[in-house]
Enzyme design. Sequence first.
Site, PDB file in Angstrom:
ATOM      1  N   HIS A  35       5.265  -3.867 -13.544  1.00 41.47           N
ATOM      2  CA  HIS A  35       4.315  -4.785 -13.205  1.00 41.47           C
ATOM      3  C   HIS A  35       3.484  -6.646 -13.455  1.00 41.47           C
ATOM      4  CE1 HIS A  35       2.089  -0.412 -14.802  1.00 41.47           C
ATOM      5  NE2 HIS A  35       3.189  -0.456 -15.146  1.00 41.47           N
ATOM      6  N   GLU A 117       5.728  -4.617 -18.354  1.00 44.02           N
ATOM      7  CA  GLU A 117       4.489  -5.660 -17.629  1.00 44.02           C
ATOM      8  C   GLU A 117       5.510  -7.008 -17.712  1.00 44.02           C
ATOM      9  OE1 GLU A 117       1.575  -5.608 -16.796  1.00 44.02           O
ATOM     10  OE2 GLU A 117       0.928  -3.412 -16.936  1.00 44.02           O
TER      11      GLU A 117
END
Length: 184
Positions: A35, A117
């Site tokens: 992500h 992330e």
Amino acid sequence: MIQSEDILLGCAEFHPSENMDDRPAATEVDLLVIHSISLPPGEFGGGWIDDLFMNRLDVTADPYFAEIKALKVSCHLFIQRTGKITQYVPLNRRAWHAGESHYCGRTCCNDFSIGIELEGSDEIPFTDDQYRALQQVTREVIHHYPAITRDRITSHAAIAPGRKTDPGPMFDWPRYLDSISAPE
């Protein structure tokens, strides 16, 4: 609450998020999802991402924060632009990173995936420090979950098409995938 069987990475600073729960029984973790995130959008380094994952985001600090105030989200690992790694959820627990998602005929990707992330956006290249840190954590994740192979690493955009675009066109997939395939 951290349990003795929880998998924490030694290379990461641990900030336990409440936004996690147990995976369904007998679920094999076999997917890694990459992500990207920035808060406010397009801005880096403000500490707001940590606040989001820890449910303490000051909604008065930026107009965008009022739009996302109800979100309860997390990831397993977050890599800042400096390469600093923070872990929010033990690898064996379910982080809330994928939302409505599907992969290879299976839905609810949070059940069987690890979410990483990167601090970034669709418009700005990621840093060398981030690629080095991502290589390191990917190898550690694969050590714990060998069913995650090179072809079982994907983007948030691929599991949530039409809803998500991250990590976006500036993420160098060949560089990343070649780095985890190369001998250490």
